[in-house]
Design an enzyme around this catalytic site. Structure first.
Site: not given
Ligand SMILES: Cc1cc2nc3c(=O)[nH]c(=O)nc-3n(C[C@H](O)[C@H](O)[C@H](O)COP(=O)(O)OP(=O)(O)OC[C@H]3O[C@@H](n4cnc5c(N)ncnc54)[C@H](O)[C@@H]3O)c2cc1C
Length: 596
Positions: A440
């Site tokens: 989220e």
């Molecule tokens: C168990 C689980 C359930 C989930 N359920 C859902 C779901 O139902 N629906 C859905 O759509 N998604 C879901 N997700 C996905 C989840 O919302 C994302 O994993 C999350 O939003 C982070 O995206 P990412 O993993 O691609 O990390 P990234 O976006 O790659 O981020 C990696 C790191 O970089 C940081 N970062 C990225 N961009 C910036 C920025 N601009 N400024 C500062 N810091 C930044 C982040 O804070 C993080 O620490 C789920 C994930 C898991 C593991």
């Protein structure tokens, strides 16, 4: 074996004394939400969580979900528990009666959600996602879509998902690739791959409604070109029952650190039939409805885990005999004293307790404003409440989930080596709590939302919905000698928050990296002050109850003692956070990337 009892007495205190249930039932449409009815609902909800959901929490963690030939099976007992849950009408508790819901306030539902998340977070994911889908569809769906799909989401026979994330994008949704092409029947054909989709596939409901972000052929680049679509697993027949399988399939499920009984799916959409929700290219707006509600709900997940962790830590600290109290033997008939006598153990217990109860009161206040924003007759009051909720959403999400993780770690620490062992049951809370800080929108992104969007919005108008009442309460509290020990620390912390806000506004305007560097510390500082405000409010209520000789004196005394701990031992963290904020971006940014 872990234990859990829904904290009904504390919830009752918060509802009656901090929020005021009479104010809630005065809102149009909530006339029937009398204190008696709300009390009965929460007692029944507590029973469901203690007797049906909690016993499946550890077994669900041990077994996890199963994936075979595209089919996902939830762990043993989940199907029956879900059937019990929907038969009793819990899914529609706060939904519109026009679609079969019970129309109770969101506040009541949020209190119930806390119990569910304490009892079994993995289970709570399934109905939680459905409620998110209900919110987005009821606000942005066409009348036809609402009539066709909302009753099924409300009675829980169908469930919902939120499909945003793709393999190459999570935080940055502007780069999603899933495509939507208009078909000849007025619908759309959706193609693309979504990952990490909670409840994407499972065996609890007869159909699953996916809310999917995708791009239309003429979409502008970035988040301005994203549209929202409803894509059912099975296309509905004329009579509303599930018909032909749509072009949606679960490719696999993730093997993950926690919430193992919640399925996390790779969802492949191949020429799937879908319908537009809201306007073309305005999908992010609709999705934000879902995300804002979901962000508050995830904050409540943190609160729920904090509560159950605290309860287990206390339970163990009373039973475990090790060492003697530094102030003299406390249990002479036993070989050693219970560890609850040791200051360091008590520091852990008091920390989890003070954070949990403070967060519950703050969360309830935010939920109350959610109801006011939706129901109040006066447009200005509605707007003010809505803006308060907007401001507090990133704080509730990030602060409460950090608290959930901290309390879970505390529970492990209090259990010593036994805490590290699966059978004891508390290490699950650490693993389950960890995801709440990530999904989220990560907590770092919540902090950026707070400093980058919420603070500057309308020249700081949102901020005033917090600063003004806190300032007023501090001023009034100064007049009361009995409140001095609580008001003075809060006044000092509030002054630090005001200074930090001015500093970020000033430096961040010139250099956004300065705001970015301060964001997480600022959110924590803000959150600690908000909890301090909650504690001041609770102290005033507890003192009034004691003075009136009304109710359980020991409960109110404990509130005041816990408030004293919070003000003396936790709130002073604002000082170090303030110093860190003033240190600025340079210490973070000066090391060359290549030098890492
Ligand atoms: C168990 C689980 C359930 C989930 N359920 C859902 C779901 O139902 N629906 C859905 O759509 N998604 C879901 N997700 C996905 C989840 O919302 C994302 O994993 C999350 O939003 C982070 O995206 P990412 O993993 O691609 O990390 P990234 O976006 O790659 O981020 C990696 C790191 O970089 C940081 N970062 C990225 N961009 C910036 C920025 N601009 N400024 C500062 N810091 C930044 C982040 O804070 C993080 O620490 C789920 C994930 C898991 C593991």
């Amino acid at each position: 074996m872990p234990i859990y009892k829904a904290p009904l007495e504390d919830v009752r205190f918060v509802l009656d004394e901090i929020v005021g249930l009479d104010k809630l039932s005065a809102l149009p449409g909530y006339e029937e939400a009398t204190p008696e009815l709300v009390g009965q609902v929460l007692e029944e909800g507590a029973k469901l969580c203690e007797e049906v959901l909690f016993p499946l929490n550890q077994s669900g963690d041990g077994e996890g979900c199963h994936f075979e030939n595209g089919v996902v099976r939830t762990p043993k007992g989940f199907k029956e528990a879900y059937a019990t849950y929907i038969e009793a009408g819990w899914q529609g508790l706060a939904c519109d009666p026009a679609y079969g819901g019970q129309g109770l306030p969101k506040l009541v539902n949020i209190m119930l959600e806390e119990f569910i998340c304490s009892a079994n977070l993995s289970f709570g994911m399934y109905p939680g996602l459905s409620l998110g889908a209900y919110n987005a569809l009821s606000m942005y769906g066409s009348d036809e879509l609402k009539q066709r799909f909302l009753p099924k989401l409300v009675d829980g026979t169908w469930s919902g998902t939120m499909c945003l994330t793709e393999p190459h994008c999570g935080t940055d949704l502007g780069i999603i690739r899933t495509k939507a092409v208009p078909d000849e029947q007025g619908g759309y054909t959706i193609t693309g791959t979504k990952i990490f989709i909670s409840a994407g596939e499972h065996d609890l409901t007869e159909n699953i409604l996916h809310l999917v972000l995708a791009r239309l052929p003429d979409a502008p680049a970035g988040t301005r070109g994203i549209s929202l679509f409803l894509v059912p697993k099975f296309l509905a027949k004329e009579d509303g029952t599930p018909g032909a399988l749509n072009g949606v399939a679960c490719g696999s499920i993730e093997h993950k650190m926690g919430i193992k009984a919640s399925s996390t799916c790779v969802m492949n959409f191949e020429d799937a039939t879908g319908w537009l929700v809201g306007e073309p290219h305005k999908g992010m707006r609709a999705m934000f409805v879902m995300m804002n509600a979901a962000r508050l709900a995830v904050g409540i997940q943190g609160l729920g885990l904090s509560e159950v962790s605290y309860q287990n830590a206390v339970n163990y600290a009373r039973e475990r005999l090790q060492g003697r109290s530094l102030s003299g033997v406390k249990a002479p008939d036993k070989p050693a004293d219970p560890i609850i006598v040791h200051p360091d153990v008590r520091k852990n217990l008091m920390t989890a307790r003070a954070y949990t109860e403070g967060a519950r009161a703050l969360g309830a206040l935010v939920a109350y404003h959610l109801d006011v924003a939706e129901r109040h007759a006066d447009p200005r009051t509605k707007r003010d409440s809505d803006e308060f909720v907007q401001l507090m959403t990133p704080i509730v999400k990030a602060l409460f989930t950090d608290i959930g993780f901290e309390s879970a770690n505390i529970a492990v620490q209090v259990h010593g080596g036994h805490g590290f062992i699966w059978e004891t049951g508390v290490e699950q809370y650490v693993r389950d709590a960890r995801i709440c800080q990530i999904y989220e929108g990560t907590n770092g992104i919540q902090a950026l939302d707070l400093v980058g969007r919420k603070l500057p919005q309308d020249m700081g108008r949102l901020l005033r919905h917090f600063f003004h009442p806190v300032g007023r309460d501090i001023e009034a509290g100064m007049e009361d000698d009995e409140l001095g020990e609580f008001v003075m620390p809060l006044a000092k912390a509030f002054a630090k928050l005001q200074q930090a806000t001015a500093l970020i506004a000033q430096k961040g305007l010139k250099d956004p990296e300065e705001a970015g560097a301060a964001a997480s510390d600022y959110l924590r500082l803000f959150g600690l002050v908000a909890l301090g405000w909650s504690w001041l409010t609770m102290v005033k209520a507890a003192k009034a109850k004691l003075a009136a000789g009304d109710g359980n004196a020991a409960f109110y005394e404990a509130k005041i003692t816990t408030a004293r701990f919070y003000m003396a031992k936790l709130l002073p963290q604002v000082n170090s956070l303030f110093i860190t904020i003033t240190a600025g971006a340079k210490p973070l940014m000066e090391l060359e990337d290549a030098a890492f």
